[in-house]
Design a protein around this motif. Structure first.
Motif, PDB file in Angstrom:
ATOM      1  N   THR A  29       1.700  -1.066   0.190  1.00 35.15           N
ATOM      2  CA  THR A  29       0.494  -0.383  -0.145  1.00 35.15           C
ATOM      3  C   THR A  29       1.098   1.429   0.041  1.00 35.15           C
ATOM      4  O   THR A  29       0.272   1.778  -0.943  1.00 35.15           O
ATOM      5  N   PHE A  30       2.039   1.088   1.188  1.00 36.91           N
ATOM      6  CA  PHE A  30       3.209   2.583   0.457  1.00 36.91           C
ATOM      7  C   PHE A  30       3.874   2.371  -0.893  1.00 36.91           C
ATOM      8  O   PHE A  30       3.488   3.639  -0.901  1.00 36.91           O
ATOM      9  N   ALA A  31       2.986   1.247  -1.460  1.00 34.96           N
ATOM     10  CA  ALA A  31       4.004   1.545  -2.170  1.00 34.96           C
ATOM     11  C   ALA A  31       3.137   2.417  -3.461  1.00 34.96           C
ATOM     12  O   ALA A  31       3.269   3.781  -4.572  1.00 34.96           O
ATOM     13  N   ILE A  32       1.924   2.187  -3.108  1.00 36.34           N
ATOM     14  CA  ILE A  32       0.796   3.080  -3.790  1.00 36.34           C
ATOM     15  C   ILE A  32       0.906   4.312  -3.505  1.00 36.34           C
ATOM     16  O   ILE A  32       1.010   4.902  -4.373  1.00 36.34           O
ATOM     17  N   ASP A  33       0.840   4.544  -2.717  1.00 42.56           N
ATOM     18  CA  ASP A  33       1.023   5.557  -2.274  1.00 42.56           C
ATOM     19  C   ASP A  33       2.660   6.660  -3.158  1.00 42.56           C
ATOM     20  O   ASP A  33       1.956   8.140  -2.904  1.00 42.56           O
ATOM     21  N   HIS A  34       3.550   6.495  -2.690  1.00 37.86           N
ATOM     22  CA  HIS A  34       4.214   7.054  -3.356  1.00 37.86           C
ATOM     23  C   HIS A  34       4.061   6.796  -4.392  1.00 37.86           C
ATOM     24  O   HIS A  34       4.470   8.093  -5.228  1.00 37.86           O
ATOM     25  N   ILE A  35       3.503   6.589  -5.570  1.00 31.91           N
ATOM     26  CA  ILE A  35       3.124   6.181  -7.032  1.00 31.91           C
ATOM     27  C   ILE A  35       1.842   7.746  -6.827  1.00 31.91           C
ATOM     28  O   ILE A  35       2.174   8.515  -8.325  1.00 31.91           O
ATOM     29  N   TYR A  36       1.150   7.511  -5.964  1.00 29.85           N
ATOM     30  CA  TYR A  36       0.259   8.952  -6.013  1.00 29.85           C
ATOM     31  C   TYR A  36       1.067  10.024  -5.667  1.00 29.85           C
ATOM     32  O   TYR A  36       0.131  10.646  -6.500  1.00 29.85           O
ATOM     33  N   GLU A  37       1.999   9.888  -5.028  1.00 33.91           N
ATOM     34  CA  GLU A  37       2.624  11.291  -4.585  1.00 33.91           C
ATOM     35  C   GLU A  37       2.896  11.505  -6.379  1.00 33.91           C
ATOM     36  O   GLU A  37       3.154  12.858  -6.220  1.00 33.91           O
ATOM     37  N   GLN A  38       3.843  10.338  -6.897  1.00 32.12           N
ATOM     38  CA  GLN A  38       4.741  11.230  -8.328  1.00 32.12           C
ATOM     39  C   GLN A  38       3.370  11.607  -9.391  1.00 32.12           C
ATOM     40  O   GLN A  38       3.766  12.502  -9.570  1.00 32.12           O
ATOM     41  N   MET A  39       1.982  11.382  -8.777  1.00 31.46           N
ATOM     42  CA  MET A  39       1.325  11.448  -9.768  1.00 31.46           C
ATOM     43  C   MET A  39       0.523  12.976  -9.521  1.00 31.46           C
ATOM     44  O   MET A  39      -0.081  13.713  -9.865  1.00 31.46           O
ATOM     45  N   GLY A  40       0.833  13.185  -7.818  1.00 29.72           N
ATOM     46  CA  GLY A  40       0.614  14.894  -7.599  1.00 29.72           C
ATOM     47  C   GLY A  40      -0.800  15.386  -6.859  1.00 29.72           C
ATOM     48  O   GLY A  40      -1.508  15.357  -6.733  1.00 29.72           O
ATOM     49  N   VAL A  41      -1.693  13.342  -6.727  1.00 29.81           N
ATOM     50  CA  VAL A  41      -2.946  13.494  -5.626  1.00 29.81           C
ATOM     51  C   VAL A  41      -3.029  13.850  -4.380  1.00 29.81           C
ATOM     52  O   VAL A  41      -2.328  13.023  -3.305  1.00 29.81           O
ATOM     53  N   PRO A  42      -3.818  14.209  -4.059  1.00 34.21           N
ATOM     54  CA  PRO A  42      -3.985  14.952  -2.589  1.00 34.21           C
ATOM     55  C   PRO A  42      -4.092  13.843  -1.684  1.00 34.21           C
ATOM     56  O   PRO A  42      -5.205  13.192  -2.551  1.00 34.21           O
ATOM     57  N   ARG A  43      -3.161  14.002  -1.071  1.00 33.81           N
ATOM     58  CA  ARG A  43      -3.941  12.727  -0.089  1.00 33.81           C
ATOM     59  C   ARG A  43      -5.592  13.001   1.089  1.00 33.81           C
ATOM     60  O   ARG A  43      -6.744  11.538   1.104  1.00 33.81           O
ATOM     61  N   GLU A  44      -6.395  13.684   0.282  1.00 32.45           N
ATOM     62  CA  GLU A  44      -7.526  14.331   0.534  1.00 32.45           C
ATOM     63  C   GLU A  44      -8.303  13.474  -0.384  1.00 32.45           C
ATOM     64  O   GLU A  44      -9.493  12.584  -0.284  1.00 32.45           O
ATOM     65  N   GLU A  45      -7.620  13.053  -1.638  1.00 30.21           N
ATOM     66  CA  GLU A  45      -8.324  12.389  -2.830  1.00 30.21           C
ATOM     67  C   GLU A  45      -8.390  10.784  -3.194  1.00 30.21           C
ATOM     68  O   GLU A  45      -8.767  10.826  -3.936  1.00 30.21           O
ATOM     69  N   ILE A  46      -7.863  10.097  -2.170  1.00 32.71           N
ATOM     70  CA  ILE A  46      -7.412   8.696  -1.654  1.00 32.71           C
ATOM     71  C   ILE A  46      -8.278   7.956  -0.840  1.00 32.71           C
ATOM     72  O   ILE A  46      -8.003   8.822   0.484  1.00 32.71           O
ATOM     73  N   VAL A  47      -9.246   7.494  -1.465  1.00 37.73           N
ATOM     74  CA  VAL A  47      -9.412   6.646  -0.494  1.00 37.73           C
ATOM     75  C   VAL A  47      -9.471   4.940  -0.095  1.00 37.73           C
ATOM     76  O   VAL A  47      -8.448   4.558  -1.096  1.00 37.73           O
ATOM     77  N   SER A  48      -9.313   5.109   1.331  1.00 36.67           N
ATOM     78  CA  SER A  48      -9.177   3.855   1.976  1.00 36.67           C
ATOM     79  C   SER A  48      -9.884   2.734   2.107  1.00 36.67           C
ATOM     80  O   SER A  48     -11.326   2.330   2.633  1.00 36.67           O
ATOM     81  N   ILE A  49      -9.443   1.585   1.802  1.00 33.48           N
ATOM     82  CA  ILE A  49     -11.062   0.782   1.147  1.00 33.48           C
ATOM     83  C   ILE A  49     -10.099  -0.722   1.827  1.00 33.48           C
ATOM     84  O   ILE A  49      -9.177  -0.877   1.907  1.00 33.48           O
ATOM     85  N   LYS A  50     -11.236  -2.053   3.042  1.00 38.45           N
ATOM     86  CA  LYS A  50     -10.330  -2.149   3.982  1.00 38.45           C
ATOM     87  C   LYS A  50     -10.430  -3.458   3.049  1.00 38.45           C
ATOM     88  O   LYS A  50     -11.541  -3.313   2.124  1.00 38.45           O
ATOM     89  N   LYS A  51      -9.721  -4.673   2.359  1.00 39.55           N
ATOM     90  CA  LYS A  51      -9.518  -5.155   1.618  1.00 39.55           C
ATOM     91  C   LYS A  51     -10.867  -6.175   1.771  1.00 39.55           C
ATOM     92  O   LYS A  51     -11.106  -6.862   0.545  1.00 39.55           O
ATOM     93  N   ASN A  52     -11.604  -6.546   2.884  1.00 39.05           N
ATOM     94  CA  ASN A  52     -12.352  -8.243   2.942  1.00 39.05           C
ATOM     95  C   ASN A  52     -13.986  -7.101   3.009  1.00 39.05           C
ATOM     96  O   ASN A  52     -14.511  -7.759   2.871  1.00 39.05           O
ATOM     97  N   ASP A  53     -14.089  -5.834   2.091  1.00 37.18           N
ATOM     98  CA  ASP A  53     -14.861  -4.824   1.702  1.00 37.18           C
ATOM     99  C   ASP A  53     -15.172  -4.345   0.248  1.00 37.18           C
ATOM    100  O   ASP A  53     -15.557  -4.109  -0.133  1.00 37.18           O
ATOM    101  N   LEU A  54     -14.228  -5.416  -0.418  1.00 36.45           N
ATOM    102  CA  LEU A  54     -14.578  -5.046  -1.941  1.00 36.45           C
ATOM    103  C   LEU A  54     -15.407  -4.924  -2.550  1.00 36.45           C
ATOM    104  O   LEU A  54     -15.599  -4.952  -3.397  1.00 36.45           O
ATOM    105  N   THR A  55     -16.027  -5.815  -1.889  1.00 33.49           N
ATOM    106  CA  THR A  55     -17.173  -6.405  -2.823  1.00 33.49           C
ATOM    107  C   THR A  55     -18.326  -5.605  -2.002  1.00 33.49           C
ATOM    108  O   THR A  55     -19.630  -6.053  -2.808  1.00 33.49           O
ATOM    109  N   THR A  56     -18.441  -5.277  -1.018  1.00 34.84           N
ATOM    110  CA  THR A  56     -19.774  -4.766  -0.395  1.00 34.84           C
ATOM    111  C   THR A  56     -19.487  -2.835  -0.540  1.00 34.84           C
ATOM    112  O   THR A  56     -20.532  -2.196   0.230  1.00 34.84           O
ATOM    113  N   TYR A  57     -18.165  -2.840  -0.257  1.00 30.96           N
ATOM    114  CA  TYR A  57     -17.761  -1.329  -0.470  1.00 30.96           C
ATOM    115  C   TYR A  57     -18.762  -0.270  -1.077  1.00 30.96           C
ATOM    116  O   TYR A  57     -19.298  -0.736  -2.606  1.00 30.96           O
ATOM    117  N   ASP A  58     -19.249   0.527  -0.626  1.00 29.10           N
ATOM    118  CA  ASP A  58     -20.935   1.755  -1.526  1.00 29.10           C
ATOM    119  C   ASP A  58     -20.071   3.766  -0.901  1.00 29.10           C
ATOM    120  O   ASP A  58     -21.380   3.810  -0.461  1.00 29.10           O
TER     121      ASP A  58
END
Length: 408
Positions: A29-58
């Protein structure tokens, strides 16, 4: 539409009373965070999803990198993905037959190409007619550590992370007194609510990774996602394990994989191969472009219903990609050209060829592992019981009881 990341925590449907999080999952996940930093994506534009919730995320609609191991775990259903999730497959590992059924294959096809972390996943995808390529793991792209003289002087520790007990017999005398034994598995406080426990687990994972970065002269480990991120940060790594299964069939591009019959051959003064820094720009650019492509497609209104998923590239778009220089994924060129201006299909081909062209180490799935995977696909609850209760003493998490994790 926002970007997303996967986080890890307790599973209320698992059988075992004690649950552990693998810190290496968070390193991905931290590697993904680093990619987002390279893209200039603000942290508030990044959503955290628990792996157990991939089917139920709403929540809000998101672009989600599907990086890591994906298999059948009771209480952690992966498919069908929530209709609010637009997946980007890169660094994807999946070898369970249950995830190659008709409905999953349709998902892979709609969101292809699939960037596969290892050859076992790649070969399954290709066999099923899925457009795929080898990507390795994004943890290899983590930023390098401080190379100042003051920082180097602080790096004195030899970290032994979930290593076979017998490896200690081979340690050079000069390392004795400098070793620190750790495990990648952290106990989860299952009674704590997620809003308190998940930030704690992420903090611990980050602090551990920073500890490796700042203190390690050498890391000796059996863990894929200890070795890979450490290499990415510029830390010398020795990989040791009783056996290496197909999840490691990409890491041997960078390091040797030592099994007990080869412990006597270990080079105890390794360096980080130059190839790590060579691939970083290409793989980082690939991840950035895959994510931006997904966002562009989603924002352009190519999203369909949950049963239909998102539309594939049009035939015209695919033709234009080919015209701009798509190469066959069989390309085995060792050259690493500058990724700037390179068409996305060519980027994929270059990364794929990078991993195809390597000296392969011995990769085997022992009979007991094959039997366990067979059982896990047919009766996951029983398989969980066998693993966590009957076979717990055979866990690679050798430091569970003896490491200093209790202090964390």
């Amino acid at each position: 539409m926002k970007y997303a990341r996967i986080i890890y925590g307790n599973n209320r449907k698992q059988l075992q009373a004690r649950q552990f999080v693998n810190l290496g999952d968070y390193y991905q996940t931290f590697a993904i965070d680093h990619i987002y930093e390279q893209m200039g994506v603000p942290r508030e534009e990044i959503v955290s999803i628990k792996k157990n919730d991939l089917t139920t995320y709403d929540g809000e609609e998101v672009i989600l990198p599907m990086e890591g191991w994906f298999g059948m775990i009771v209480g952690a259903q992966i498919y069908p993905l929530s209709p609010k999730i637009r997946p980007v497959y890169i660094g994807y590992n999946c070898v369970t037959d249950l995830f190659y059924r008709k409905e999953m294959l349709e998902t892979y096809r709609r969101f292809a190409p699939v960037g596969c972390r290892d050859e076992a996943t790649y070969e399954r995808m290709v066999k099923k007619g899925i457009d795929a390529y080898l990507s390795g793991c994004l943890t290899i792209t983590l930023p390098g550590r401080d190379e100042s003289e003051a920082a180097r002087k602080r790096r004195t520790k030899i970290f032994l992370v979930d290593v076979p007990e017998r490896i200690k017999e081979y340690l050079p005398e000069e390392y004795r007194g400098r070793t620190v034994e750790l495990t990648q598995e952290m106990p989860i406080r299952t009674q704590e609510p997620d809003e308190r426990e998940l930030p704690r687990l992420e903090r611990i994972s980050r602090e551990r990774l920073e500890r490796y970065r700042d203190e390690a002269a050498l890391v000796v480990t059996s863990r894929l996602h200890c070795g890979s991120p450490c290499l990415g940060m510029g830390i010398p790594v020795i990989m040791v394990r009783d056996y290496f299964d197909d999840r490691y069939a990409w890491l041997d591009k960078y390091v040797r994989l030592y099994t007990p019959d080869r412990f006597g051959e270990i080079d105890w003064h390794p360096t980080v191969p130059e190839s790590v820094e060579e691939i970083k720009p290409l793989l980082t650019e690939l991840a950035v472009r895959e994510l931006r492509r997904a966002m562009k497609e989603a924002s352009a209104g190519q999203r369909q219903s949950v049963s239909g998923g998102y539309a594939e590239e049009s035939a015209g778009e695919r033709r234009r990609s080919e015209e701009t220089g798509e190469a066959e994924c069989g390309d085995k060129s060792e050259d690493v050209p500058s990724p700037e201006g390179m068409p996305l299909p060519q980027l994929r081909s270059q990364v794929h060829g990078w991993y195809v062209n390597r000296t392969r180490e011995k990769i085997t799935n022992p009979l007991q592992m094959t039997a366990f995977l067979w059982l896990h696909e047919r009766c996951p609850k029983l398989a969980d019981f066998v693993r966590e209760v009957l076979l717990s003493r055979f866990s690679v998490a050798t430091g569970r009881g003896s490491s200093d994790n209790a202090q964390e």
